[in-house]
Design an enzyme around this catalytic site. Structure first.
Site: not given
Ligand code: RIB
Length: 292
Positions: A242, A277
């Protein structure tokens, strides 16, 4: 005088509360083991990408859904604190999305229960189409219904807004979704699933494959280019993809060339794994600048 142009990024995606347990040994069926730590932390692929882009200075608007529960209250507050516009985050009946995450032996295992994220509708995207149309770039992932992903991409394409599709968690995709995406950022496993429906040749111009410790691979004029991973102490890889996507979006909007944009995103992702996290380790530009 230097005038900083603001970059607008729209994120259409999930918002989850991550329930993170670390344990030495993952139990087998019927077994109970003692864990080491537990914490609730904000997550969800959409929210994570929004936070990653906001920390890097973009003006971010989130289109998403949260439940009418206390998790939703907390998650909304986190987005506000990160400076993300939440006018297009709808509160719906029922539970917010959750992800139960087990950290063990340097890896993670994740179970997502989509809750409110799966109550998103194409109508909600339509009602907020201006958010997408007025952005420089759209980021989407696959933790929301596919018809919403498609709708968001359609609006972006029609308005000439650049798009990044992070196909996670992977599922079989209609051709339109692939066609409307300017960049597609699977990991190796997700890439293999994409190949069940699309040819490598069709995908290659859009592809940026993230490979964890093996770095990133993309194609330039049909030729493979590999960018090695940064060497950092790894605490938690959750949210690394992400962070990569959020940073890639910012870099592309700042008119970096593709290679420079991928290297920037690669550094951002490396920094993200140095904290526990999904969102805790997401860096600022200054932090990225300090990494060799
Ligand atoms: O890509 C990581 C995310 O995947 C986590 O934060 C979790 O919520 C899942 O959606």
């Amino acid at each position: 005088m230097v005038i900083e142009m603001s970059i607008k990024i729209a994120v259409v995606g999930s918002i989850n509360m991550d329930l993170v347990t670390s344990v030495k040994k993952v139990p087998i069926a019927g077994e109970t083991v003692m864990g080491e730590t537990f914490a609730t932390m904000p997550g969800g692929k959409g929210a994570n990408q929004a936070v990653a882009a906001a920390r890097l200075g973009a003006e971010v608007s989130m289109i998403g859904c949260l439940g009418n529960d206390y998790l939703g209250d907390g998650l909304l507050e986190v987005l506000h604190k990160e400076g993300i516009c939440t006018k297009a985050v709808k509160r719906v009946d029922g539970s917010s999305g959750t992800a139960s995450i087990i950290l063990s032996e340097g890896d993670n295992r994740i179970i997502v229960v989509p809750g409110a994220n799966h109550k998103m509708t194409p109508q909600w995207i339509e009602e907020n189409r201006k958010v997408i149309e007025e952005s420089n770039l759209l980021l989407v992932q696959l933790e929301i219904p596919l018809n919403c992903v498609q709708k968001a991409l359609e609006i972006a394409k029609a308005a000439n807004v650049k798009t990044i599709l992070n196909p996670a968690p992977i599922t079989r995709l209609p051709a339109e979704i692939v066609r409307f995406s300017d960049y597609i950022t699977p990991n190796e496993h997700e890439y293999q699933t994409l190949l069940e429906d699309f040819s490598a040749a069709d995908l290659s111009a859009k592809l940026i494959i993230t490979m964890g410790q093996n770095g990133v691979l993309y194609y330039e004029d049909g030729k493979e280019v590999r960018i090695p991973a940064q060497k950092v102490p790894v605490l938690d890889t959750t949210g690394a993809g992400d962070t990569f996507n959020g940073a890639l979006g910012v870099a592309l909007c700042e008119q970096m060339g593709l290679d420079a944009a991928i290297r920037f995103a690669n550094k951002a992702a490396a920094l993200s794994v140095t904290q526990i996290g999904a969102q805790n380790g997401m860096p600022t530009k200054k932090m990225i600048g300090q990494l060799n």
